[in-house]
Design an enzyme around this catalytic site. Structure first.
Site, PDB file in Angstrom:
ATOM      1  N   CYS A 128       0.797  -1.234   0.000  1.00 51.84           N
ATOM      2  CA  CYS A 128       0.000   0.000   0.000  1.00 51.84           C
ATOM      3  C   CYS A 128       0.825   1.277   0.000  1.00 51.84           C
ATOM      4  O   CYS A 128       0.787   2.059  -0.955  1.00 51.84           O
ATOM      5  CB  CYS A 128      -0.937   0.009   1.202  1.00 51.84           C
ATOM      6  SG  CYS A 128      -2.146  -1.329   1.218  1.00 51.84           S
ATOM      7  N   HIS A 174      -2.369   6.653   2.928  1.00 58.02           N
ATOM      8  CA  HIS A 174      -1.357   5.985   3.761  1.00 58.02           C
ATOM      9  C   HIS A 174      -0.118   6.842   3.982  1.00 58.02           C
ATOM     10  O   HIS A 174       1.011   6.337   4.014  1.00 58.02           O
ATOM     11  CB  HIS A 174      -0.968   4.636   3.153  1.00 58.02           C
ATOM     12  CG  HIS A 174      -0.745   3.574   4.193  1.00 58.02           C
ATOM     13  ND1 HIS A 174      -1.220   2.289   4.075  1.00 58.02           N
ATOM     14  CD2 HIS A 174      -0.103   3.603   5.389  1.00 58.02           C
ATOM     15  CE1 HIS A 174      -0.874   1.581   5.125  1.00 58.02           C
ATOM     16  NE2 HIS A 174      -0.201   2.360   5.933  1.00 58.02           N
TER      17      HIS A 174
END
Length: 556
Positions: free
Chosen positions: A83, A133
């Site tokens: 991610c 993120h």
């Protein structure tokens, strides 16, 4: 005799966005600064989608409709199948090792330019809704953030190569498969519902600002279909009666797995589990339902664009951060360079400017930054590092690049693992493992590692890749950088948990004093928000936007 007229091709190629006029045109055919709506999905495997796979069982009518009028990249990749590193590479246009983004707990420098910086400098309002993120700095060039992230913004999820056999207790495990099925609610549904609502509201608010509003670049990033494999009944029931397909490549014996895949089985707590066909099908069914949920969200966003008259002047981009193995070879989740894990969907839609077409050459999400910069008519800052390459030649149907580099330094590996994708070939190298070489034209399921082939031509290809990798990457230095970064963050994180804990997560700045109807808000501003389309005879005399005149009835 009238002079002959040469008509432009269809769709016509305008002067570059951002420039007024060119030979044969008095003004650009397309707005100098189109809006940008960039939609992302999390862990969405491109090979599973109908837009890339005609045999797909996943129901995605909105994505399919969008793809039919888009430039679709059939060989698009992330630059790290995890991610945070994937997203940091995407927003910066630089490979993870260049910016120190090795795993899901790495913070990149706030002085690292992102596409949000570039578009903001070019006059855009840059806004983020949903997951990106970020660790530490939660904006990185975005002017607005509509939601916090779903994952922590601290160093708690750092990897530790000093203990290669240790399985991180917070990481993926077999429960996602064992517990797969429908749910009433999940934290991921809570999150994406907020992301969708805030994104739609942003568009409604934007269109009521009047003619002087800056163009927008709105990034909407959903967390679905990321595991756990669960989804509400509405989307689970869409696959009632469907005989969910099994993985094309069944679970392999451990001795037949490559070393990295064996490590992933350990890291993801998949060792010793012999999942039944029913368990595998339930997990894949829930994943399919989650993809259909994302498709529904995309449909709602596009509907708002159209209702607000913003659709013709908005470039829509759709992509993801990485894929999901979904049981192929016995692997789940991501973290590998096999196609279901590393390939991502990618399309660009602006029918007035780009004719719908398919692109077979390999590109990556690293290329999004330079593409956006060129698309809005601005320029890259000379002298700054950049690994991405503009996809504009591909968008116009010309000869574009066919080249992808990827780096993985996260969970499951014990040394930097790199990939080169070019033409029919995929090459994977890691100092800790034997090399891998696949010819995807002849072997799309990546079953035959040609690195051990005795064929002279194949060996020549392998040697060329090995030489290129040696010249491109200093594996010893990267390894030391990763280890130092891991140790540094481990210490800092342990210290930050002592005494008063200060979260780095986005706290938001929503202020009830500026919402709805307030005494301190100028009347003209209230009138603009009162209704849309704006009625022509309202007291402040503001006319409706040109794109919406067809929706406005006669005055009076």
């Amino acid at each position: 005799m009238a002079p002959s007229i040469t008509l432009p091709e269809s769709p016509p190629i305008s002067p570059p966005n951002g420039y007024q006029g060119a030979a044969g045109f008095s003004t650009p055919l397309f707005p100098a600064k189109p809006n940008v709506l960039y939609i992302m999905a999390d862990q969405l495997a491109a090979p599973a989608l109908a837009m890339h796979n005609p045999k797909s069982q996943i129901k995605t009518p909105n994505i399919d409709k969008l793809a039919a009028k888009s430039v679709v990249f059939d060989s698009a990749y992330c630059n790290s199948p995890l991610c945070a590193p994937s997203r940091m590479a995407m927003v910066t246009g630089q490979l993870p090792s260049k910016i120190g983004s090795y795993d899901n707990a790495c913070s990149i420098g706030s002085d690292t330019p992102t596409y949000a910086h570039y578009l903001r400098a070019a006059g855009y309002e840059t806004t983020l809704a949903g997951k990106m993120h970020f660790i530490g700095d939660q904006l990185h060039g975005y002017e607005n953030r509509l939601t916090p992230d779903i994952y922590p913004a601290d160093y708690g999820w750092a990897v530790n190569w000093d203990e290669p056999e240790r399985r991180l207790e917070w990481y993926h495990n077999s429960s996602s498969i064992l517990q797969a099925g429908p749910c009433v609610r999940s934290n991921q549904l809570d999150y994406d519902e907020e992301v969708l609502y805030k994104s739609k509201q942003y568009l409604y608010d934007y269109v009521r600002r009047g003619q002087d509003a800056r163009p927008f670049c709105l990034t909407v990033s959903f967390t679905h279909p990321h595991d756990p494999y669960t989804i509400e009944d509405k989307y689970w029931d869409m696959y009632e009666g469907v005989d969910i397909d099994m993985p094309q490549v069944p679970r392999m014996k451990e001795e037949d797995q490559d070393p990295h895949s064996r490590r992933l089985l350990h890291v993801c707590e998949l060792e010793g589990h012999e999942f039944t066909d029913e368990q595998i099908k339930r997990a894949r069914r829930a994943y399919y339902g989650a993809v259909s949920y994302v498709d529904d969200c995309i449909g709602q966003l596009l509907e708002v664009l159209k209702k607000c008259g913003l659709d013709e002047n908005t470039v829509v981009i759709f992509s993801g951060d990485h894929g999901d193995m979904l049981g192929e070879r016995g692997l789940w989740y991501k973290m590998s360079y096999f196609e279901p894990s590393v390939r991502v969907p990618l399309l660009v839609s602006h029918p007035r400017q780009f004719k719908a077409r398919r692109v077979s050459q390999s590109v990556s999400t690293l290329d999004i930054l330079p593409t956006l910069v060129e698309l809005v008519g601005t320029k890259l800052v000379p002298g700054l590092p950049l690994d991405g390459v503009s996809m504009m030649p591909h968008l116009y149907g010309g000869n574009g690049h066919d080249n992808v580099f990827a780096e993985y330094m996260g969970e499951g590996t014990i040394a930097p693992m790199m990939m080169i994708r070019r033409g029919s070939w995929k090459y994977i190298t890691c100092p800790a493992d034997p090399p891998q070489l696949f010819n995807l034209s002849k072997d799309p399921l990546e079953l035959v590692n040609l690195a051990t082939s005795s064929d002279e031509e194949t060996q020549a290809v392998l040697q060329a890749f090995e030489q290129e990798a040696t010249q491109k990457w200093d594996f010893e230095k990267i390894t030391q950088d990763v280890l130092i970064g891991q140790r540094r963050r481990a210490f800092v994180w342990s210290a930050l948990q002592k005494g008063r804990f200060e979260s780095w997560d986005w706290k938001g700045d929503e202020d009830g004093r500026t919402k709805y109807i307030r005494s301190q808000t100028p009347l003209d501003d209230l009138e603009l928000k009162a209704r849309f389309p704006t009625h022509q005879n309202i007291s402040n005399g503001l006319a409706p936007p040109k794109s919406m005149k067809k929706l406005v009835g006669p005055a009076g």
